[in-house]
Design a protein around this motif. Structure first.
Motif, short mmCIF file in Angstrom:
data_model
loop_
_atom_site.label_atom_id
_atom_site.label_comp_id
_atom_site.label_asym_id
_atom_site.label_seq_id
_atom_site.Cartn_x
_atom_site.Cartn_y
_atom_site.Cartn_z
N VAL A 135 0.84 -1.20 0.00
CA VAL A 135 0.00 0.00 0.00
C VAL A 135 0.88 1.25 0.00
O VAL A 135 1.83 1.34 0.79
N ILE A 136 0.56 2.19 -0.87
CA ILE A 136 1.23 3.49 -0.87
C ILE A 136 0.56 4.38 0.18
O ILE A 136 -0.67 4.54 0.18
N TYR A 137 1.38 4.93 1.07
CA TYR A 137 0.90 5.79 2.14
C TYR A 137 1.51 7.18 1.97
O TYR A 137 2.68 7.39 2.23
N ASP A 138 0.69 8.11 1.48
CA ASP A 138 1.12 9.50 1.32
C ASP A 138 0.64 10.29 2.53
O ASP A 138 -0.57 10.45 2.74
N ARG A 139 1.58 10.77 3.33
CA ARG A 139 1.27 11.49 4.55
C ARG A 139 1.15 12.98 4.32
O ARG A 139 1.90 13.57 3.54
N VAL A 181 -0.76 15.13 2.85
CA VAL A 181 -0.96 15.66 1.51
C VAL A 181 -1.79 16.95 1.59
O VAL A 181 -2.80 17.00 2.29
N THR A 182 -1.36 17.98 0.88
CA THR A 182 -2.07 19.26 0.91
C THR A 182 -3.23 19.26 -0.07
O THR A 182 -3.07 18.92 -1.24
N ILE A 183 -4.41 19.65 0.41
CA ILE A 183 -5.57 19.91 -0.44
C ILE A 183 -5.94 21.37 -0.24
O ILE A 183 -6.25 21.78 0.89
N THR A 184 -5.89 22.14 -1.30
CA THR A 184 -6.20 23.57 -1.19
C THR A 184 -7.66 23.80 -1.57
O THR A 184 -8.09 23.47 -2.67
N LEU A 185 -8.41 24.33 -0.63
CA LEU A 185 -9.84 24.57 -0.82
C LEU A 185 -10.06 25.84 -1.65
O LEU A 185 -9.13 26.63 -1.87
N SER A 186 -11.28 26.04 -2.07
CA SER A 186 -11.58 27.14 -3.00
C SER A 186 -11.32 28.52 -2.40
O SER A 186 -11.12 29.49 -3.14
N ASP A 187 -11.34 28.63 -1.08
CA ASP A 187 -11.06 29.93 -0.47
C ASP A 187 -9.59 30.08 -0.10
O ASP A 187 -9.20 31.03 0.59
N GLY A 188 -8.74 29.13 -0.53
CA GLY A 188 -7.31 29.20 -0.27
C GLY A 188 -6.86 28.48 0.98
O GLY A 188 -5.66 28.30 1.21
N THR A 189 -7.81 28.01 1.81
CA THR A 189 -7.46 27.27 3.03
C THR A 189 -6.84 25.93 2.66
O THR A 189 -7.32 25.23 1.77
N ARG A 190 -5.77 25.57 3.37
CA ARG A 190 -5.11 24.29 3.14
C ARG A 190 -5.47 23.30 4.24
O ARG A 190 -5.34 23.61 5.42
N ILE A 191 -5.97 22.13 3.80
CA ILE A 191 -6.22 21.05 4.74
C ILE A 191 -5.31 19.89 4.36
O ILE A 191 -4.78 19.83 3.24
N TYR A 192 -5.14 18.95 5.28
CA TYR A 192 -4.17 17.89 5.07
C TYR A 192 -4.81 16.52 5.21
O TYR A 192 -5.70 16.31 6.04
N ALA A 193 -4.33 15.61 4.37
CA ALA A 193 -4.91 14.28 4.30
C ALA A 193 -3.81 13.23 4.26
O ALA A 193 -2.70 13.48 3.78
N ASP A 194 -4.13 12.05 4.76
CA ASP A 194 -3.31 10.86 4.57
C ASP A 194 -4.01 9.99 3.54
O ASP A 194 -5.18 9.65 3.71
N VAL A 195 -3.30 9.68 2.48
CA VAL A 195 -3.89 8.93 1.37
C VAL A 195 -3.28 7.52 1.34
O VAL A 195 -2.07 7.36 1.23
N PHE A 196 -4.14 6.52 1.45
CA PHE A 196 -3.74 5.12 1.35
C PHE A 196 -4.33 4.56 0.06
O PHE A 196 -5.54 4.70 -0.17
N ARG A 197 -3.51 3.92 -0.75
CA ARG A 197 -4.03 3.33 -1.99
C ARG A 197 -3.19 2.12 -2.38
O ARG A 197 -2.02 2.01 -2.02
N PRO A 198 -3.80 1.20 -3.12
CA PRO A 198 -3.05 0.01 -3.54
C PRO A 198 -1.84 0.40 -4.37
O PRO A 198 -1.91 1.30 -5.22
N ALA A 199 -0.73 -0.28 -4.12
CA ALA A 199 0.52 0.03 -4.85
C ALA A 199 0.53 -0.70 -6.18
O ALA A 199 1.35 -1.59 -6.44
N ASN A 200 -0.39 -0.32 -7.05
CA ASN A 200 -0.51 -0.94 -8.37
C ASN A 200 -0.74 0.17 -9.37
O ASN A 200 -1.84 0.69 -9.51
N ASP A 201 0.31 0.57 -10.05
CA ASP A 201 0.24 1.71 -10.94
C ASP A 201 -0.63 1.48 -12.17
O ASP A 201 -1.02 2.42 -12.86
N SER A 202 -0.97 0.22 -12.42
CA SER A 202 -1.70 -0.08 -13.65
C SER A 202 -3.21 0.05 -13.50
O SER A 202 -3.94 -0.02 -14.48
N SER A 203 -3.70 0.22 -12.27
CA SER A 203 -5.15 0.31 -12.09
C SER A 203 -5.52 1.56 -11.32
O SER A 203 -4.79 2.00 -10.42
#
Length: 594
Positions: free
Chosen positions: A55-59, A61-83
């Motif tokens: 599993v790819i674990y991106d710690r 991660v910045t998501i910039t909202l429409s008013d410029g506010t930055r929130i942060y997320a941890d993204v977990f996803r299967p480590a399979n670049d083909s899907s």
């Protein structure tokens, strides 16, 4: 940052948050944007669930909202670049990846019934486990909502701002190279309410399905104020300590003191499920003292033609990590986020209904019986008359007027009325108490009614919400693990706000937008609808209707103790039965052979 000012509600209160690094209850492990591959077999700690795939674990991660506010997320996803895979959002202001103080091993006795090895420790509170769901072909996005953790801004309790933030997040996720363009939302409690709040206000084409796993729809009536009475204030105070951030948090619980009636502020927090048209996997139970009504209400009123209700006999956290539940939930998301023709609509009944049997009862709990609707079309209402002279519920209307009283501001005093069933019986749906009362000492009454199950010998029974390693008597008395029965609450001065247009004979709705004092000593008729009931009885068992001035359930969690009642009662409450003061209980009855 100075204390924020809300333009719409200038009196809105905010509290300063402790940063996650110094919050005494947070398990903060630093702000560290980085990518890690959690290899197959990886365990966060000994005894935890291992990751079955890479599993790819991106710690952070910045998501910039429409008013410029930055929130942060941890993204977990299967480590399979083909899907490319769908993204699942469990949205809340709690710690994003096992960092918050809300931990299953401390929130409920015996780790809330969840074996340590069932979860990886990377799960967000009340949310799917990334170790489980990445292996099922999904990305799990653990987000610190606006103001939570290191995310910028201030934490808000649902409402319009929260919905706009979710819109921006869905938009960002749907455009990621690893995403198939589909987004789903999922989670318990706050996470469920966030889904409903968003989908009732805004729409995004990438959001394909919702799984509100027990959520409320009305912060006033369900959470802060029930029946016009302040509800669970100690729990809410405790809850407010469970958030960390760099700025401030809206103090919604304290707003009751400024705005005790339902007004535009409380309306801004209300969710309207009738505006939701997405496929919905709706969960409900009887055990929670926070969102049982809202969960059933969501199913009944949601505008979607594709909605399914599963009523389980457990506590929501225990249910969330059951293996068969994850299999079932995957089929739902596979159908609408991966567009698989897997027979979900064909195989899944509209309603799966559980009924509680209770410990030490010969009546066994009914687990997820297929039904076509809720409430059931085959139910019928039976009305019983309260008799304070005999402390019973009777089918015969009484000619003679009787009266009895209880200490109004007490944690122990109640008036109890019993009824025994002559044959196997089920109670399914909504009940109502109509009761004549007075109080000589005060111009108002806070009244609570509750239906308890009793044995054939009259013993009060309890239901365990998840398996425990000790007998029921040795289990701590907390609502997380022990359910006693549904309640209804009402402050008498609010009866003037009855919603005549939308109330039915049994489901009484109050607008709570005005009040009128009760003349001390005068007799007043109170109509109180209880939260949904689901109980099964063997022949000879019965119910006890309890009337009191205080909350009759156990404290929601162990560390919220009841030392003093939360009501504002004074003196004694007198209950009248018979003659022109015909006090009654109406219950929804189904006999198993019907």
């Amino acid at each position: 940052m100075s204390v924020p000012k809300d333009l719409q509600f200038p009196d809105l209160k905010f509290v300063k948050l402790s940063p996650p690094a110094v919050h005494p209850l947070f398990r903060y492990n630093g702000f560290r944007p980085e990518r890690t591959v959690l290899a197959k077999g990886h365990m966060r700690a000994p005894g935890r669930k291992a990751f079955p795939i890479n599993v790819i674990y991106d710690r952070d991660v910045t998501i910039t909202l429409s008013d410029g506010t930055r929130i942060y997320a941890d993204v977990f996803r299967p480590a399979n670049d083909s899907s490319r895979v769908p993204a699942l959002i469990p949205w809340s202001a709690y710690g994003k990846t096992g960092t918050g103080p809300q931990q299953y091993d401390t929130m409920g006795p015996f780790r809330s019934g969840i074996p340590l090895e069932r979860t990886s420790g990377y799960e967000k509170f009340e949310a799917p486990d990334p170790a489980e769901w990445c292996a099922r072909g999904y990305a799990v996005i653990n987000i610190d909502a606006r103001g939570a953790g290191m995310s910028e801004g201030n934490i808000r309790w649902w409402g319009e701002q929260d919905a706009r933030d979710i819109y921006d997040t869905i938009d960002w996720l749907s455009k990621q190279s690893w995403c198939n363009g589909s987004v789903g939302m999922v989670g318990n409690s706050w996470l469920a309410t966030s889904q409903l709040n968003f989908a009732a206000r805004l729409k995004h084409p990438a959001l394909k399905a919702l799984a509100p796993l027990e959520g409320l729809t009305d912060a006033y009536r369900d959470l802060i104020v029930r029946g016009g009475m302040p509800h669970n204030p100690k729990f809410h105070k405790r809850m407010m300590t469970g958030f960390a951030g760099m700025n401030y948090m809206e103090d919604m619980p304290s707003m009751y003191k400024l705005r005790p009636l339902f007004d535009d502020y409380w309306a801004s927090k209300r969710v309207h499920p009738e505006k939701i048209d997405l496929p919905m996997y709706i969960l409900a139970s009887y055990s929670t003292g926070l969102h049982s009504r809202g969960s059933f209400e969501t199913f009944r009123t949601a505008g979607s033609a594709q909605k399914w209700l599963r009523v389980h006999p457990y506590q929501e956290w225990y249910d969330l990590y059951r293996e068969d539940v994850n299999e079932d939930l995957q089929r739902f998301f596979d159908r609408y986020c991966k567009f698989l023709d897997n027979g979900w609509e064909r195989d899944t009944p509209p309603v799966r209904l559980s009924l509680l049997g209770f410990e030490k009862s010969p009546a066994k709990t009914v687990v997820e019986r297929p039904e076509q609707e809720y409430p059931l079309a085959r139910q019928h209402y039976e009305t019983y008359h309260l008799d304070v002279a005999t402390r019973t519920l009777t089918t015969e209307r009484l000619d003679e007027i009787s009266r009895a009283s209880y200490e109004a501001h007490s944690l122990n005093d109640t008036l109890d009325f019993t009824l025994y069933f002559a044959k196997d019986t089920e109670l399914i749906g909504y009940s109502k108490v109509s009761i004549w009362m007075s109080c000589a000492e005060m111009g108002d009454l806070d009244v609570v009614v509750q239906i308890r199950k009793i044995s054939a010998k009259g013993e009060l029974l309890e239901h365990l919400n998840y398996p425990c390693p000790v007998p029921v008597e040795q289990v701590p008395n907390t609502n997380i693990v022990k359910f006693l029965g549904p309640q209804g609450l009402l402050r008498a001065s609010h009866i003037v706000s009855k919603d005549e247009e939308n109330s039915t004979d049994v489901e009484i709705i109050y607008k709570h937008d005005k009040l009128k004092a009760i003349e001390p000593g005068s007799m007043v008729k109170l109509e109180i609808t209880l939260w949904p009931i689901g109980m099964v009885f063997a022949k000879g068992e019965g119910i006890m209707l309890r009337v009191a001035g205080h909350d009759l359930s156990y404290p929601e969690v162990e560390d919220v103790t009841k030392v003093e009642p939360d009501d504002e009662n004074v003196g004694r409450h007198i209950v009248y039965t018979g003659g022109e003061f015909d006090s009654t209980l109406t219950i929804p009855v189904v006999h198993p052979k019907e």
